[in-house]
Design a protein around this motif. Structure first.
Motif, PDB file in Angstrom:
ATOM      1  N   MET A   1     -17.129   4.348  -4.149  1.00 30.92           N
ATOM      2  CA  MET A   1     -16.035   3.617  -3.260  1.00 30.92           C
ATOM      3  C   MET A   1     -16.710   2.461  -2.234  1.00 30.92           C
ATOM      4  O   MET A   1     -17.020   2.382  -2.046  1.00 30.92           O
ATOM      5  N   CYS A   2     -16.046   1.961  -1.733  1.00 28.70           N
ATOM      6  CA  CYS A   2     -16.264   0.958  -1.231  1.00 28.70           C
ATOM      7  C   CYS A   2     -15.527   1.207  -0.166  1.00 28.70           C
ATOM      8  O   CYS A   2     -14.716   1.831   0.428  1.00 28.70           O
ATOM      9  N   THR A   3     -16.324   0.502   1.476  1.00 30.97           N
ATOM     10  CA  THR A   3     -17.004   0.873   2.664  1.00 30.97           C
ATOM     11  C   THR A   3     -16.193  -0.599   3.124  1.00 30.97           C
ATOM     12  O   THR A   3     -17.493  -1.463   3.305  1.00 30.97           O
ATOM     13  N   THR A   4     -15.815  -0.401   4.322  1.00 31.60           N
ATOM     14  CA  THR A   4     -15.494  -2.242   5.210  1.00 31.60           C
ATOM     15  C   THR A   4     -16.271  -1.861   6.428  1.00 31.60           C
ATOM     16  O   THR A   4     -16.210  -2.838   7.188  1.00 31.60           O
ATOM     17  N   GLY A   5     -15.917  -0.828   6.820  1.00 34.78           N
ATOM     18  CA  GLY A   5     -16.691  -1.007   8.378  1.00 34.78           C
ATOM     19  C   GLY A   5     -15.238  -1.115   9.297  1.00 34.78           C
ATOM     20  O   GLY A   5     -14.499  -1.658   8.819  1.00 34.78           O
ATOM     21  N   GLN A   6     -15.963  -1.261  10.186  1.00 35.82           N
ATOM     22  CA  GLN A   6     -15.191  -2.568  11.196  1.00 35.82           C
ATOM     23  C   GLN A   6     -15.711  -4.216  11.028  1.00 35.82           C
ATOM     24  O   GLN A   6     -16.407  -4.721  10.993  1.00 35.82           O
ATOM     25  N   LEU A   7     -14.674  -4.740   9.818  1.00 35.47           N
ATOM     26  CA  LEU A   7     -14.117  -5.975  10.264  1.00 35.47           C
ATOM     27  C   LEU A   7     -13.345  -7.207  11.104  1.00 35.47           C
ATOM     28  O   LEU A   7     -12.670  -6.596  11.262  1.00 35.47           O
ATOM     29  N   ARG A   8     -13.980  -7.558  11.470  1.00 33.08           N
ATOM     30  CA  ARG A   8     -12.908  -8.445  12.608  1.00 33.08           C
ATOM     31  C   ARG A   8     -12.373  -9.638  11.853  1.00 33.08           C
ATOM     32  O   ARG A   8     -12.960 -10.669  10.952  1.00 33.08           O
ATOM     33  N   ASP A   9     -11.367 -10.033  12.864  1.00 32.62           N
ATOM     34  CA  ASP A   9     -11.212 -11.762  12.582  1.00 32.62           C
ATOM     35  C   ASP A   9     -11.711 -12.595  12.365  1.00 32.62           C
ATOM     36  O   ASP A   9     -13.190 -13.341  12.832  1.00 32.62           O
ATOM     37  N   ILE A  10     -10.663 -13.993  11.473  1.00 32.31           N
ATOM     38  CA  ILE A  10     -12.111 -15.207  10.903  1.00 32.31           C
ATOM     39  C   ILE A  10     -11.328 -15.657  12.765  1.00 32.31           C
ATOM     40  O   ILE A  10     -10.205 -15.699  13.162  1.00 32.31           O
ATOM     41  N   SER A  11     -12.330 -16.586  13.424  1.00 31.25           N
ATOM     42  CA  SER A  11     -12.311 -17.363  14.663  1.00 31.25           C
ATOM     43  C   SER A  11     -12.772 -17.858  15.727  1.00 31.25           C
ATOM     44  O   SER A  11     -12.487 -18.726  16.240  1.00 31.25           O
ATOM     45  N   ASP A  12     -13.562 -18.699  13.934  1.00 28.96           N
ATOM     46  CA  ASP A  12     -14.346 -20.027  14.591  1.00 28.96           C
ATOM     47  C   ASP A  12     -15.270 -20.823  13.315  1.00 28.96           C
ATOM     48  O   ASP A  12     -15.080 -19.933  12.663  1.00 28.96           O
ATOM     49  N   ARG A  13     -15.968 -21.524  13.381  1.00 29.93           N
ATOM     50  CA  ARG A  13     -16.004 -22.836  11.997  1.00 29.93           C
ATOM     51  C   ARG A  13     -17.726 -21.739  11.523  1.00 29.93           C
ATOM     52  O   ARG A  13     -17.375 -21.925  10.345  1.00 29.93           O
ATOM     53  N   GLY A  14     -17.819 -21.321  12.713  1.00 26.95           N
ATOM     54  CA  GLY A  14     -19.020 -20.268  11.947  1.00 26.95           C
ATOM     55  C   GLY A  14     -18.358 -19.171  10.777  1.00 26.95           C
ATOM     56  O   GLY A  14     -19.486 -19.170   9.574  1.00 26.95           O
ATOM     57  N   ASP A  15     -17.461 -18.645  11.776  1.00 27.95           N
ATOM     58  CA  ASP A  15     -16.909 -17.294  10.809  1.00 27.95           C
ATOM     59  C   ASP A  15     -16.546 -18.313   8.802  1.00 27.95           C
ATOM     60  O   ASP A  15     -16.702 -17.696   7.967  1.00 27.95           O
ATOM     61  N   LEU A  16     -15.932 -19.698   9.406  1.00 29.35           N
ATOM     62  CA  LEU A  16     -15.308 -20.121   8.430  1.00 29.35           C
ATOM     63  C   LEU A  16     -16.698 -20.965   6.855  1.00 29.35           C
ATOM     64  O   LEU A  16     -15.839 -20.568   6.223  1.00 29.35           O
ATOM     65  N   ASP A  17     -17.913 -20.735   7.600  1.00 30.59           N
ATOM     66  CA  ASP A  17     -18.691 -21.658   7.225  1.00 30.59           C
ATOM     67  C   ASP A  17     -19.194 -20.214   6.817  1.00 30.59           C
ATOM     68  O   ASP A  17     -19.463 -20.528   5.018  1.00 30.59           O
ATOM     69  N   VAL A  18     -19.266 -19.364   7.254  1.00 31.02           N
ATOM     70  CA  VAL A  18     -19.670 -18.319   6.189  1.00 31.02           C
ATOM     71  C   VAL A  18     -19.056 -17.463   5.096  1.00 31.02           C
ATOM     72  O   VAL A  18     -19.473 -17.372   3.803  1.00 31.02           O
ATOM     73  N   LEU A  19     -17.328 -17.668   5.492  1.00 30.08           N
ATOM     74  CA  LEU A  19     -16.290 -17.395   4.395  1.00 30.08           C
ATOM     75  C   LEU A  19     -17.255 -17.988   3.167  1.00 30.08           C
ATOM     76  O   LEU A  19     -16.855 -17.891   1.815  1.00 30.08           O
ATOM     77  N   LEU A  20     -17.021 -19.312   3.204  1.00 26.90           N
ATOM     78  CA  LEU A  20     -16.804 -20.877   2.934  1.00 26.90           C
ATOM     79  C   LEU A  20     -18.671 -20.454   1.819  1.00 26.90           C
ATOM     80  O   LEU A  20     -18.322 -20.622   0.451  1.00 26.90           O
ATOM     81  N   ARG A  21     -19.086 -20.130   2.169  1.00 31.66           N
ATOM     82  CA  ARG A  21     -20.510 -19.713   1.280  1.00 31.66           C
ATOM     83  C   ARG A  21     -20.386 -18.710   0.248  1.00 31.66           C
ATOM     84  O   ARG A  21     -20.959 -18.299  -0.618  1.00 31.66           O
ATOM     85  N   ARG A  22     -20.085 -17.997   0.666  1.00 31.05           N
ATOM     86  CA  ARG A  22     -20.003 -16.430   0.250  1.00 31.05           C
ATOM     87  C   ARG A  22     -18.940 -16.476  -0.988  1.00 31.05           C
ATOM     88  O   ARG A  22     -19.000 -16.539  -2.148  1.00 31.05           O
ATOM     89  N   PHE A  23     -17.586 -17.208  -0.263  1.00 37.77           N
ATOM     90  CA  PHE A  23     -16.613 -17.554  -1.598  1.00 37.77           C
ATOM     91  C   PHE A  23     -17.389 -18.788  -3.287  1.00 37.77           C
ATOM     92  O   PHE A  23     -16.897 -18.388  -3.759  1.00 37.77           O
ATOM     93  N   TYR A  24     -17.816 -19.958  -2.392  1.00 39.94           N
ATOM     94  CA  TYR A  24     -18.102 -21.062  -3.739  1.00 39.94           C
ATOM     95  C   TYR A  24     -19.455 -20.382  -3.845  1.00 39.94           C
ATOM     96  O   TYR A  24     -19.648 -20.705  -5.325  1.00 39.94           O
ATOM     97  N   ALA A  25     -20.116 -19.227  -3.382  1.00 39.22           N
ATOM     98  CA  ALA A  25     -21.389 -18.907  -4.630  1.00 39.22           C
ATOM     99  C   ALA A  25     -20.741 -18.733  -5.507  1.00 39.22           C
ATOM    100  O   ALA A  25     -21.326 -18.156  -6.837  1.00 39.22           O
ATOM    101  N   ALA A  26     -19.940 -17.215  -5.166  1.00 40.43           N
ATOM    102  CA  ALA A  26     -19.198 -16.370  -6.375  1.00 40.43           C
ATOM    103  C   ALA A  26     -18.523 -17.428  -7.178  1.00 40.43           C
ATOM    104  O   ALA A  26     -18.800 -17.631  -8.210  1.00 40.43           O
ATOM    105  N   ALA A  27     -17.769 -18.934  -6.770  1.00 37.37           N
ATOM    106  CA  ALA A  27     -16.462 -19.459  -7.534  1.00 37.37           C
ATOM    107  C   ALA A  27     -18.242 -20.213  -8.565  1.00 37.37           C
ATOM    108  O   ALA A  27     -17.963 -20.311  -9.724  1.00 37.37           O
ATOM    109  N   PHE A  28     -19.134 -21.056  -8.118  1.00 32.72           N
ATOM    110  CA  PHE A  28     -19.838 -21.635  -8.477  1.00 32.72           C
ATOM    111  C   PHE A  28     -20.698 -20.634  -9.913  1.00 32.72           C
ATOM    112  O   PHE A  28     -20.738 -20.997 -11.008  1.00 32.72           O
TER     113      PHE A  28
END
Length: 154
Positions: A1-28
């Motif tokens: 079972m997946c547990t997500t804990g406390q996740l916070r909202d996207i708030s700045d460019r740093g959050d987007l950088d981490v998100l995009l790197r994670r997404f592109y790693a999976a997409a590639f």
């Protein structure tokens, strides 16, 4: 079972950088859409990431300037190898999974919804309006589903 804990909202460019790197790693790495990035476009993530981060920062946070044609590179890819509803559907699956795996909140929800809207708009521009009028949710095979492995990744 997946547990997500406390996740916070996207708030700045740093959050987007981490998100995009994670997404592109999976997409590639994805067998369906990965070749569009790795073989057809030959995407250099380090070169691509600042521009795509500008795009998402402008779309979600309104703190960056983005004045490029986001459709043109996709049209060029489509002319090399057809981008189908299945390709866009998989993109949305991976995007939503990456967002959901890292963030919760109104900006994260906007990111997920915006990704789906963009994918559908591009599919319509490439194949015509009728390309997304069949099938589930009026999307001609375009069925966004979250990828559980990405959603639950630490």
């Amino acid at each position: 079972m997946c547990t997500t804990g406390q996740l916070r909202d996207i708030s700045d460019r740093g959050d987007l950088d981490v998100l995009l790197r994670r997404f592109y790693a999976a997409a590639f790495a994805d067998r369906l859409i990965g070749p569009f990035f790795t073989e057809i476009a030959g995407t250099d993530l380090d070169a691509h990431l600042p521009r795509i981060t500008d795009f998402w920062e402008r779309a979600l946070l309104r703190t960056a300037d983005y004045r490029h044609d986001a459709f043109a590179p996709h049209a060029a890819l489509h002319s090399s190898r057809a981008l189908t509803a299945a390709h866009f559907g998989r993109w949305v699956q991976l995007w939503r999974a990456a967002v959901d795996g890292l963030h919760r909140g109104p900006v994260a929800e906007r990111a997920a919804a915006q990704g789906e809207r963009i994918a559908l708009a591009m599919l319509r521009r490439l194949h015509g309006r009728d390309a997304v009028t069949d099938g589930p949710r009026g999307a001609g095979g375009f069925v966004p589903l979250a990828a559980l492995a990405l959603r639950c990744a630490a």
